[in-house]
Design a protein around this motif. Structure first.
Motif, PDB file in Angstrom:
ATOM      1  N   HIS A 161       0.830  -1.211   0.000  1.00  0.00           N
ATOM      2  CA  HIS A 161       0.000   0.000   0.000  1.00  0.00           C
ATOM      3  C   HIS A 161       0.865   1.262   0.000  1.00  0.00           C
ATOM      4  O   HIS A 161       0.536   2.239  -0.662  1.00  0.00           O
ATOM      5  CB  HIS A 161      -0.915   0.035   1.230  1.00  0.00           C
ATOM      6  N   LEU A 162       1.946   1.217   0.766  1.00  0.00           N
ATOM      7  CA  LEU A 162       2.818   2.389   0.891  1.00  0.00           C
ATOM      8  C   LEU A 162       3.850   2.470  -0.230  1.00  0.00           C
ATOM      9  O   LEU A 162       4.570   3.471  -0.337  1.00  0.00           O
ATOM     10  CB  LEU A 162       3.534   2.371   2.243  1.00  0.00           C
ATOM     11  N   ARG A 163       3.934   1.411  -1.025  1.00  0.00           N
ATOM     12  CA  ARG A 163       4.922   1.317  -2.111  1.00  0.00           C
ATOM     13  C   ARG A 163       6.341   1.480  -1.589  1.00  0.00           C
ATOM     14  O   ARG A 163       7.138   2.277  -2.106  1.00  0.00           O
ATOM     15  CB  ARG A 163       4.612   2.325  -3.214  1.00  0.00           C
ATOM     16  N   ILE A 164       6.623   0.709  -0.534  1.00  0.00           N
ATOM     17  CA  ILE A 164       7.965   0.679   0.047  1.00  0.00           C
ATOM     18  C   ILE A 164       8.364  -0.786   0.209  1.00  0.00           C
ATOM     19  O   ILE A 164       7.534  -1.677   0.088  1.00  0.00           O
ATOM     20  CB  ILE A 164       8.041   1.428   1.407  1.00  0.00           C
ATOM     21  N   THR A 165       9.642  -1.015   0.496  1.00  0.00           N
ATOM     22  CA  THR A 165      10.112  -2.388   0.685  1.00  0.00           C
ATOM     23  C   THR A 165       9.596  -2.927   2.028  1.00  0.00           C
ATOM     24  O   THR A 165       9.335  -2.149   2.956  1.00  0.00           O
ATOM     25  CB  THR A 165      11.651  -2.452   0.684  1.00  0.00           C
ATOM     26  N   PRO A 166       9.477  -4.248   2.140  1.00  0.00           N
ATOM     27  CA  PRO A 166       9.057  -4.824   3.424  1.00  0.00           C
ATOM     28  C   PRO A 166       9.981  -4.414   4.574  1.00  0.00           C
ATOM     29  O   PRO A 166       9.525  -4.175   5.692  1.00  0.00           O
ATOM     30  CB  PRO A 166       9.095  -6.335   3.169  1.00  0.00           C
ATOM     31  N   ARG A 167      11.279  -4.322   4.304  1.00  0.00           N
ATOM     32  CA  ARG A 167      12.234  -3.909   5.352  1.00  0.00           C
ATOM     33  C   ARG A 167      11.907  -2.492   5.836  1.00  0.00           C
ATOM     34  O   ARG A 167      11.919  -2.209   7.033  1.00  0.00           O
ATOM     35  CB  ARG A 167      13.659  -3.972   4.795  1.00  0.00           C
ATOM     36  N   SER A 168      11.619  -1.586   4.911  1.00  0.00           N
ATOM     37  CA  SER A 168      11.255  -0.221   5.294  1.00  0.00           C
ATOM     38  C   SER A 168       9.943  -0.205   6.060  1.00  0.00           C
ATOM     39  O   SER A 168       9.781   0.560   7.016  1.00  0.00           O
ATOM     40  CB  SER A 168      11.144   0.670   4.057  1.00  0.00           C
ATOM     41  N   ALA A 169       9.003  -1.055   5.657  1.00  0.00           N
ATOM     42  CA  ALA A 169       7.719  -1.122   6.365  1.00  0.00           C
ATOM     43  C   ALA A 169       7.945  -1.579   7.807  1.00  0.00           C
ATOM     44  O   ALA A 169       7.291  -1.078   8.730  1.00  0.00           O
ATOM     45  CB  ALA A 169       6.758  -2.062   5.642  1.00  0.00           C
ATOM     46  N   THR A 170       8.873  -2.511   8.012  1.00  0.00           N
ATOM     47  CA  THR A 170       9.177  -2.977   9.369  1.00  0.00           C
ATOM     48  C   THR A 170       9.676  -1.816  10.223  1.00  0.00           C
ATOM     49  O   THR A 170       9.267  -1.659  11.376  1.00  0.00           O
ATOM     50  CB  THR A 170      10.222  -4.114   9.327  1.00  0.00           C
ATOM     51  N   GLU A 171      10.535  -0.980   9.653  1.00  0.00           N
ATOM     52  CA  GLU A 171      11.048   0.179  10.400  1.00  0.00           C
ATOM     53  C   GLU A 171       9.921   1.152  10.728  1.00  0.00           C
ATOM     54  O   GLU A 171       9.859   1.691  11.843  1.00  0.00           O
ATOM     55  CB  GLU A 171      12.140   0.881   9.592  1.00  0.00           C
ATOM     56  N   VAL A 172       9.019   1.371   9.782  1.00  0.00           N
ATOM     57  CA  VAL A 172       7.886   2.275  10.013  1.00  0.00           C
ATOM     58  C   VAL A 172       7.011   1.720  11.137  1.00  0.00           C
ATOM     59  O   VAL A 172       6.621   2.441  12.060  1.00  0.00           O
ATOM     60  CB  VAL A 172       7.068   2.477   8.713  1.00  0.00           C
ATOM     61  N   VAL A 173       6.699   0.419  11.055  1.00  0.00           N
ATOM     62  CA  VAL A 173       5.844  -0.208  12.075  1.00  0.00           C
ATOM     63  C   VAL A 173       6.525  -0.182  13.444  1.00  0.00           C
ATOM     64  O   VAL A 173       5.873   0.093  14.454  1.00  0.00           O
ATOM     65  CB  VAL A 173       5.462  -1.645  11.657  1.00  0.00           C
ATOM     66  N   ASP A 174       7.827  -0.444  13.491  1.00  0.00           N
ATOM     67  CA  ASP A 174       8.544  -0.373  14.771  1.00  0.00           C
ATOM     68  C   ASP A 174       8.403   1.017  15.386  1.00  0.00           C
ATOM     69  O   ASP A 174       8.203   1.153  16.593  1.00  0.00           O
ATOM     70  CB  ASP A 174      10.034  -0.701  14.578  1.00  0.00           C
ATOM     71  N   GLY A 175       8.497   2.053  14.539  1.00  0.00           N
ATOM     72  CA  GLY A 175       8.356   3.428  15.011  1.00  0.00           C
ATOM     73  C   GLY A 175       6.951   3.744  15.510  1.00  0.00           C
ATOM     74  O   GLY A 175       6.766   4.647  16.325  1.00  0.00           O
ATOM     75  N   LEU A 176       5.951   3.019  15.032  1.00  0.00           N
ATOM     76  CA  LEU A 176       4.572   3.231  15.473  1.00  0.00           C
ATOM     77  C   LEU A 176       4.210   2.330  16.655  1.00  0.00           C
ATOM     78  O   LEU A 176       3.372   2.696  17.485  1.00  0.00           O
ATOM     79  CB  LEU A 176       3.603   2.965  14.313  1.00  0.00           C
ATOM     80  N   ALA A 177       4.842   1.157  16.724  1.00  0.00           N
ATOM     81  CA  ALA A 177       4.549   0.227  17.822  1.00  0.00           C
ATOM     82  C   ALA A 177       5.154   0.732  19.132  1.00  0.00           C
ATOM     83  O   ALA A 177       4.534   0.582  20.196  1.00  0.00           O
ATOM     84  CB  ALA A 177       5.073  -1.168  17.495  1.00  0.00           C
ATOM     85  N   GLY A 178       6.337   1.343  19.056  1.00  0.00           N
ATOM     86  CA  GLY A 178       7.004   1.844  20.270  1.00  0.00           C
ATOM     87  C   GLY A 178       6.117   2.757  21.104  1.00  0.00           C
ATOM     88  O   GLY A 178       5.922   2.509  22.304  1.00  0.00           O
ATOM     89  N   PRO A 179       5.540   3.799  20.529  1.00  0.00           N
ATOM     90  CA  PRO A 179       4.666   4.685  21.303  1.00  0.00           C
ATOM     91  C   PRO A 179       3.222   4.174  21.448  1.00  0.00           C
ATOM     92  O   PRO A 179       2.350   4.890  21.938  1.00  0.00           O
ATOM     93  CB  PRO A 179       4.696   6.001  20.521  1.00  0.00           C
ATOM     94  N   GLY A 180       2.977   2.935  21.020  1.00  0.00           N
ATOM     95  CA  GLY A 180       1.655   2.354  21.235  1.00  0.00           C
ATOM     96  C   GLY A 180       0.581   2.789  20.251  1.00  0.00           C
ATOM     97  O   GLY A 180      -0.604   2.812  20.593  1.00  0.00           O
ATOM     98  N   LEU A 181       0.956   3.084  19.014  1.00  0.00           N
ATOM     99  CA  LEU A 181      -0.032   3.484  18.007  1.00  0.00           C
ATOM    100  C   LEU A 181      -0.503   2.308  17.154  1.00  0.00           C
ATOM    101  O   LEU A 181      -1.610   2.318  16.621  1.00  0.00           O
ATOM    102  CB  LEU A 181       0.548   4.573  17.097  1.00  0.00           C
ATOM    103  N   VAL A 182       0.370   1.290  17.032  1.00  0.00           N
ATOM    104  CA  VAL A 182       0.071   0.085  16.267  1.00  0.00           C
ATOM    105  C   VAL A 182       0.489  -1.108  17.110  1.00  0.00           C
ATOM    106  O   VAL A 182       1.480  -1.039  17.844  1.00  0.00           O
ATOM    107  CB  VAL A 182       0.859   0.086  14.924  1.00  0.00           C
TER     108      VAL A 182
END
Length: 174
Positions: free
Chosen positions: A59-80
């Motif tokens: 959906h974001l048109r990024i690599t899975p590795r980049s998506a993992t970094e994005v999700v990690d950044g959202l999971a840390g503060p409790g958004l995802v």
């Protein structure tokens, strides 16, 4: 003075307007200390619901590795949050938390406010026409289906004859 290049002027105007919209959106994101990619991920999850990380990457048109970094950044503060996929014990799905859903809604509103700052200068009719045009340009045309190679006589090279009973039959051995 050289004649202006209409295509170049169009591209320059497009990017200038895109920058105005992007700056208005970026200013809103500072409120939540999010990157543009993180904001897009939140909005995507809010729009489409739970999904696997690979789906989010598409959906974001990024690599899975980049998506993992994005999700990690959202999971840390409790958004995802990552939850087990009921269809596959080895896989995880991504889900917005209540806080993440609230922030996604607030980001959408802030982006809409920023877009209004730019596009409200246009009369309603022009805004509708611009939306129509951008909708056409947003989705690239489907690639044409490959054509069968044709011989010099304009046929595809098969020998088609009517078989007894009225069905076409090729002259090729089976």
């Amino acid at each position: 003075m050289p004649d202006p290049d209409p295509a170049s002027e169009l591209v320059d105007a497009f990017w200038a307007v895109a920058r105005q919209v992007r700056h208005a959106s970026a200013a809103a994101l500072t409120t939540w200390d999010l990157t543009p990619s993180q904001a897009r991920a939140l909005i995507t999850l809010a729009r489409h619901g739970e999904m696997r990380p690979g789906e989010l990457a598409r959906h974001l048109r990024i690599t899975p590795r980049s998506a993992t970094e994005v999700v990690d950044g959202l999971a840390g503060p409790g958004l995802v949050e990552r939850v087990a996929d009921p269809g596959d014990r080895r896989a995880v799905r991504l889900r917005l938390t209540e806080r993440g859903a609230g922030i996604a809604g607030a980001i959408r509103e802030a982006r809409a406010d920023g877009a209004r700052q730019v596009f409200d200068r246009l009369p309603d009719r022009d805004r509708a026409e611009l939306a129509r045009i951008l909708g056409v340009l947003r989705h690239p045309p489907e690639p044409a289906a490959p054509h069968a190679p044709q011989g010099p006589d304009g046929t595809d090279g098969t020998d088609r004859r009517e078989a007894p009973g009225g069905t076409p039959e090729t002259g090729h051995a089976r």
